[in-house]
Write a protein that holds these residues in place. Structure first.
Motif: not given
Lengths: 301, 278
Positions: B46-47, B64, B66, B267
């Motif tokens: 998740n980077n 980054s 998520v 996101q």
């Protein structure tokens, strides 16, 4: 004074066809040998010199650098070509001019949407090339040298391409550019910070391709057959299948693959829905090499 | 229902899948999936999946991302994220196509062989190139469905579970529109966000260059259709990339808006997509 009419591809189909290949370029100069063709261009160096005509295709071995920088240089080679191609294409469509190689291009003085997009795409490709050159240099690499090109728009050809043919060459070049970025992906280091940026450039090239296809369709008339389908060409021999059951074929008179779209009326022509064929660096360079007329000459900057 | 096992074991199913994917230009990627290639770095990442670009000041570094737990982890999460968005697109574009064709909003997409006979433009065009715009819309509905299927098989190839469609379905908040101009203008931001989604997630699969290359072919298609829609809407206008609210840049200073494609984080894309969930 009426504007010169852009000849449609249906009118061109019975004459000569553009294609993105050296064979196609020589086909336009029917009967003229390579040496004579070269002599028609003001030479910046002695014919036969290794610094003059690219008699052998550019290969990936010729591309400077290693790893990421070599991959970026592959992309830069295409961006440089596209930048010069648009410059020459605009010359051909407008008032003409002289290329950086010294080839004289007679202008067609046509107007239309092509010019609007050619000018924008020239700006973008030039920006791409400048970015890649700066990035490679900043990373300690050596950018690939700037070459000189001829595309059949000017005095190097006894029958310079008309506006429709110019569009086809440009379209094929942009498709090749997209293919080059895809071909370059495996050349990068896994997780390279340059991958996302290279992909972002690829996306803009894809946009250009879509618009150029749209222009080609408009130019050649929606619902129109724009090229003859030769007898004996089987479906298996055709490259692209439209998901709606129409066959999108390459112009059979352009074996190297200039993408003149063929469809059966009354279905409207749409641009190919398919993403790009996964080419290799060497296949990309082999495709563009015929248009490189000067490599690594001392006065090429 | 995707039957990965069937695709890999039954020659007829395998051939059918590869042919469908080849039509979309994903034949190479599909072959990779079925040969067991790809997904070589399946750990939770998740980077940004790689260097942060800090050594080159012109590259601001990847965002980054998520991924929600329901997408899984690692490459599976990225592929399911892609599948979720493509599934939404397929549904929305089919609805748009239905309305443009005078069909019921919720009518199922017909088999591709029947598409030309079934879908004919039945609403006012109100754009310069209605034939072109309608053709793009028709193609998009099938292509996004094909992409969704591809990502689902890719997830299964990595041993994951393909994300299911939103249980309540999808809809345009105010409907697709009543004429082709409005319909395409409603489709366009969804399509443009698709480009941004793929580019934004690309660093998270950048350690698998085969997978990234396949994703690149999909990205190319998405960008083409974004430009194609803009061209159909206004063939004298801007074909993009055009800045959207919240866009992120791949470089710190771009010479112009058209030089580089933009991207969004996971996101941000999911937040955008929420409006289309029933």
């Amino acid at each position: 004074m009426s504007e010169p009419q852009i000849q449609t591809a249906s009118q061109e189909a019975t004459t000569h066809s553009p294609n993105f290949s050296r064979r196609g370029l020589f086909a336009l100069s029917a009967g003229v040998g390579a040496a004579a063709l070269f002599n028609a261009i003001p030479a910046l160096a002695a014919p036969g010199s290794p610094q003059t005509y690219a008699s052998t295709p550019l290969t990936f071995n010729d591309v400077p650098g290693t790893g990421d920088l070599k991959a970026l240089n592959l992309a830069l080679a295409l961006e440089d070509l596209e930048s010069d191609l648009y410059t020459q294409a605009i010359m051909r469509l407008t008032g003409g001019g002289t290329t950086t190689y010294g080839e004289r291009i007679t202008g067609l003085n046509v107007s239309g949407q092509q010019l609007r997009y050619f000018r924008e795409f020239l700006r973008v490709e030039t920006e791409h090339a400048a970015f890649l050159r700066t990035t490679i240099t900043a990373a300690g690499g050596t950018p690939i040298g700037k070459f000189r090109y001829t595309f059949g728009f000017g005095s190097s050809s006894p029958t310079p391409y008309n506006a429709a043919q110019v569009l086809n060459v440009v379209l094929d070049a942009e498709r090749t550019g997209v293919a080059a970025y895809l071909a370059a992906v495996p050349l990068f280091a896994p997780g390279s910070p340059y991958l996302q940026t290279a992909t972002s450039i690829q996306g803009t090239e894809a946009r250009h391709t879509a618009v150029l296809f749209g222009l080609a369709n408009i130019l050649n008339g929606l619902n129109a057959n724009i090229g003859p389908v030769p007898s004996g060409v089987s479906a298996a021999a055709r490259n692209d299948i439209d998901p709606f059951g129409r066959e999108v074929t390459q112009n059979p008179a352009s074996p190297s693959g200039s993408p003149l779209l063929i469809t059966t009326p009354p279905t409207p022509i749409a641009f190919e829905p398919q993403p790009d064929t996964l080419a290799t660096p060497n296949s990309i360079l082999a495709k563009v090499s015929p248009f490189i007329v000067l490599r690594n000459a001392p006065n090429v900057t | 229902m995707i039957e990965f096992e069937k695709i890999t074991r039954d020659p007829h199913s395998r051939r059918s899948f590869l042919e469908r994917m080849s039509v979309l230009g994903l034949g190479v990627g599909a072959a990779h999936l079925l040969s067991g290639c790809g997904g070589g770095g399946g750990n939770n990442n998740n980077n940004n999946g790689g260097n942060n670009g800090g050594s080159n000041p012109s590259l601001p570094g990847a965002v980054s991302n998520v991924y929600p737990a329901r997408f899984g982890t690692g490459f599976v999460a990225v592929l399911n994220y892609s599948r979720a968005y493509e599934t939404m697109e397929a549904s929305l574009y089919t609805q748009a196509l239905n309305i443009a064709s005078g069909r019921a909003l919720g009518a199922e997409r017909v088999p591709i062989a029947q598409a030309n006979a079934t879908y004919q433009l039945r609403v006012a065009g109100n754009i310069d190139r209605p034939e072109l715009g309608f053709q793009f819309l028709k193609q998009l509905a099938y292509i996004e469905a094909g992409h969704s299927e591809f990502f689902g098989v890719a997830v299964q190839a990595l041993g994951g579970t393909p994300i299911a469609p939103n249980p309540g379905g999808y809809r345009f908040p105010k409907g697709p529109g009543n004429n082709l101009r409005d319909i395409l203008n409603n489709v366009l931001p969804v399509q443009e966000t698709s480009n941004r989604a793929v580019l934004g997630a690309s660093p998270d699969i950048a350690r698998d260059l085969n997978l990234l290359q396949t994703a690149g072919t999909i990205f190319s298609t998405e960008c083409r259709f974004s430009a194609g829609l803009r061209f159909a809407l206004d063939d004298q206008g801007e074909i993009g990339p055009v800045a959207m609210s919240g866009d992120r840049q791949v470089v710190t200073q771009a010479p112009s808006a058209q030089t580089f494609e933009k991207f969004k984080s996971v996101q941000e894309v999911l937040a955008f997509a929420q409006q289309f969930m029933v």
